[in-house]
Scaffold this motif. Structure first.
Motif, PDB file in Angstrom:
ATOM      1  N   PRO A   1     -19.717   2.489  -6.094  1.00 11.99           N
ATOM      2  CA  PRO A   1     -20.592   1.478  -5.870  1.00 11.99           C
ATOM      3  C   PRO A   1     -19.745   0.647  -5.570  1.00 11.99           C
ATOM      4  N   PHE A   2     -19.155   0.197  -6.515  1.00 16.37           N
ATOM      5  CA  PHE A   2     -18.541  -1.094  -6.878  1.00 16.37           C
ATOM      6  C   PHE A   2     -17.123  -1.393  -6.176  1.00 16.37           C
ATOM      7  N   MET A   3     -16.234  -0.575  -6.204  1.00 17.59           N
ATOM      8  CA  MET A   3     -15.246  -0.875  -4.750  1.00 17.59           C
ATOM      9  C   MET A   3     -15.531  -0.505  -3.771  1.00 17.59           C
ATOM     10  N   LYS A   4     -16.825   0.384  -3.077  1.00 20.89           N
ATOM     11  CA  LYS A   4     -17.119   0.539  -1.696  1.00 20.89           C
ATOM     12  C   LYS A   4     -17.280  -0.120  -1.469  1.00 20.89           C
ATOM     13  N   SER A   5     -17.813  -1.381  -2.080  1.00 19.38           N
ATOM     14  CA  SER A   5     -18.371  -2.653  -1.721  1.00 19.38           C
ATOM     15  C   SER A   5     -17.270  -3.610  -1.789  1.00 19.38           C
ATOM     16  N   SER A   6     -16.323  -3.282  -2.866  1.00 16.95           N
ATOM     17  CA  SER A   6     -15.483  -4.636  -2.705  1.00 16.95           C
ATOM     18  C   SER A   6     -13.977  -4.782  -1.982  1.00 16.95           C
ATOM     19  N   VAL A   7     -14.412  -2.437  -1.683  1.00 18.52           N
ATOM     20  CA  VAL A   7     -12.847  -2.971  -1.203  1.00 18.52           C
ATOM     21  C   VAL A   7     -12.803  -3.051   0.833  1.00 18.52           C
ATOM     22  N   VAL A   8     -11.773  -4.110   1.308  1.00 17.84           N
ATOM     23  CA  VAL A   8     -11.641  -3.121   3.396  1.00 17.84           C
ATOM     24  C   VAL A   8     -10.512  -3.110   3.436  1.00 17.84           C
ATOM     25  N   GLY A   9      -9.186  -3.043   2.468  1.00 18.44           N
ATOM     26  CA  GLY A   9      -8.328  -2.701   3.418  1.00 18.44           C
ATOM     27  C   GLY A   9      -7.534  -2.319   1.764  1.00 18.44           C
ATOM     28  N   VAL A  10      -6.671  -1.205   2.965  1.00 20.10           N
ATOM     29  CA  VAL A  10      -5.320  -0.300   1.976  1.00 20.10           C
ATOM     30  C   VAL A  10      -4.351  -0.524   3.044  1.00 20.10           C
ATOM     31  N   HIS A  11      -3.219  -1.554   1.570  1.00 17.64           N
ATOM     32  CA  HIS A  11      -1.574  -0.738   2.652  1.00 17.64           C
ATOM     33  C   HIS A  11      -1.408  -0.185   1.787  1.00 17.64           C
ATOM     34  N   VAL A  12       0.068   0.772   2.465  1.00 17.29           N
ATOM     35  CA  VAL A  12       0.554   1.782   1.675  1.00 17.29           C
ATOM     36  C   VAL A  12       2.203   1.727   2.134  1.00 17.29           C
ATOM     37  N   HIS A  13       3.273   1.251   1.296  1.00 16.82           N
ATOM     38  CA  HIS A  13       4.439   0.750   0.599  1.00 16.82           C
ATOM     39  C   HIS A  13       5.039   1.786   1.588  1.00 16.82           C
ATOM     40  N   SER A  14       6.243   1.946   2.111  1.00 16.32           N
ATOM     41  CA  SER A  14       7.170   3.264   1.868  1.00 16.32           C
ATOM     42  C   SER A  14       7.514   4.099   0.872  1.00 16.32           C
ATOM     43  N   ASN A  15       7.012   3.380  -0.557  1.00 14.86           N
ATOM     44  CA  ASN A  15       7.526   3.548  -1.637  1.00 14.86           C
ATOM     45  C   ASN A  15       6.177   4.304  -2.497  1.00 14.86           C
ATOM     46  N   GLY A  16       5.309   4.600  -1.565  1.00 22.16           N
ATOM     47  CA  GLY A  16       4.039   5.002  -1.787  1.00 22.16           C
ATOM     48  C   GLY A  16       3.457   4.345  -2.731  1.00 22.16           C
ATOM     49  N   THR A  17       3.228   3.058  -2.715  1.00 27.20           N
ATOM     50  CA  THR A  17       2.874   1.810  -3.873  1.00 27.20           C
ATOM     51  C   THR A  17       1.580   1.748  -3.083  1.00 27.20           C
ATOM     52  N   VAL A  18       0.492   1.237  -3.686  1.00 28.37           N
ATOM     53  CA  VAL A  18      -0.303   0.537  -2.572  1.00 28.37           C
ATOM     54  C   VAL A  18      -1.046  -0.267  -3.103  1.00 28.37           C
ATOM     55  N   ASP A  19      -1.544  -1.554  -2.479  1.00 28.17           N
ATOM     56  CA  ASP A  19      -1.858  -2.671  -2.091  1.00 28.17           C
ATOM     57  C   ASP A  19      -3.919  -2.613  -1.850  1.00 28.17           C
ATOM     58  N   LEU A  20      -4.105  -3.251  -2.606  1.00 30.04           N
ATOM     59  CA  LEU A  20      -5.987  -3.516  -2.028  1.00 30.04           C
ATOM     60  C   LEU A  20      -6.267  -5.041  -1.863  1.00 30.04           C
ATOM     61  N   ARG A  21      -7.543  -4.736  -0.292  1.00 32.26           N
ATOM     62  CA  ARG A  21      -7.732  -5.969  -0.125  1.00 32.26           C
ATOM     63  C   ARG A  21      -9.224  -6.232  -0.182  1.00 32.26           C
ATOM     64  N   LEU A  22      -9.404  -7.164  -0.550  1.00 28.20           N
ATOM     65  CA  LEU A  22     -10.809  -7.604  -0.938  1.00 28.20           C
ATOM     66  C   LEU A  22     -11.886  -8.036  -0.150  1.00 28.20           C
ATOM     67  N   ARG A  23     -13.297  -7.745   0.024  1.00 23.68           N
ATOM     68  CA  ARG A  23     -13.498  -8.479   0.751  1.00 23.68           C
ATOM     69  C   ARG A  23     -14.122  -9.872   0.840  1.00 23.68           C
TER      70      ARG A  23
END
Length: 238
Positions: A163-185
């Motif tokens: 519930p907390f992450m669902k309400s907080s995370v609005v974006g997921v950026h996937v890099h070519s090396n497979g790492t991920v960045d999260l964007r918050l609401r």
């Protein structure tokens, strides 16, 4: 010659039972359908309308009451439903009183891919078109890959279940090396999640950091939060 009345009675009764069964079966098959009942068994908002499901079931017929039960081919009806890109599973049946029923499980979007055109990623890690009926509130997926989501799907499922992450995370950026960045609401800081591994541990670390900075009212001071280290959170101020 002695007449075997017991055998004669058995033959007569058996014949009568067969006749009544055949008559009942024929009469039942020739009955018209009375109505259609559609049931969505998932908890998602409707991505497909009941009217669309009805049309897929009865095809070119004017109404359900113009169809004989005998002419129904339930397997073909199910196949038509399953070809709809919003439907994950379907079961079609007919009740004894002439009701054509359908139980529908819709596909479940867990992310929206910023491709051209946009599409959803569903809970099975497959592409799902956008719906004209309802827009799902899910993280926007950006980055280099718009074809292979096998690694990021487990992360998106975990975000949806928390519930907390669902309400907080609005974006997921996937890099070519497979790492991920999260964007918050509600905050403009970037969260470096790294590879989508040890997901629950990283969630715990982020929640602890969020709680501490919220108490201190200092979260807005940070521009970067790094969760790639298992036992600590490294945050960089703006």
């Amino acid at each position: 010659m002695k007449v075997n009345w017991g055998l004669i009675k058995f033959v007569v009764v058996s014949g009568l039972v067969v006749f009544l069964f055949s008559f009942s079966k024929s009469r039942n098959e020739n009955r018209k359908l009375t109505e259609i009942k559609i049931e969505f068994i998932d908890e998602n908002d409707p991505f497909i309308t009941v009217n669309t499901v009805n049309k897929l079931l009865i095809q070119n017929k004017d109404s359900v009451t113009s169809i004989d039960k005998e002419t129904l081919v339930l397997k073909e009806m199910e196949d038509r439903l399953l070809k709809n890109p919003m439907i994950r599973d379907a079961e079609v049946f007919v009740t004894v009183d002439g009701v054509l029923g359908a139980k529908i499980e819709q596909r479940e979007p867990i992310g929206r891919v910023a491709a051209s055109p946009h599409f959803y990623l569903d809970s099975d890690g497959k592409k799902m078109p956008l719906s004209s009926v309802y827009a799902a509130r899910v993280p926007l997926i950006t980055g280099t890959s718009v074809s292979d989501f096998s690694e990021v799907t487990p992360l998106l499922l975990k975000i949806k279940e928390d519930p907390f992450m669902k309400s907080s995370v609005v974006g997921v950026h996937v890099h070519s090396n497979g790492t991920v960045d999260l964007r918050l609401r509600k905050h403009d800081c970037k969260v470096l999640f790294g590879k989508p591994t040890a997901i629950e541990k990283k969630f715990q670390n982020f929640k602890a950091f969020y709680k501490k900075t919220k108490q201190d009212s200092t979260l807005s001071n940070y521009g970067l939060v790094n969760l790639q280290f298992e036992n600590q959170v490294v945050a960089t101020k703006k």
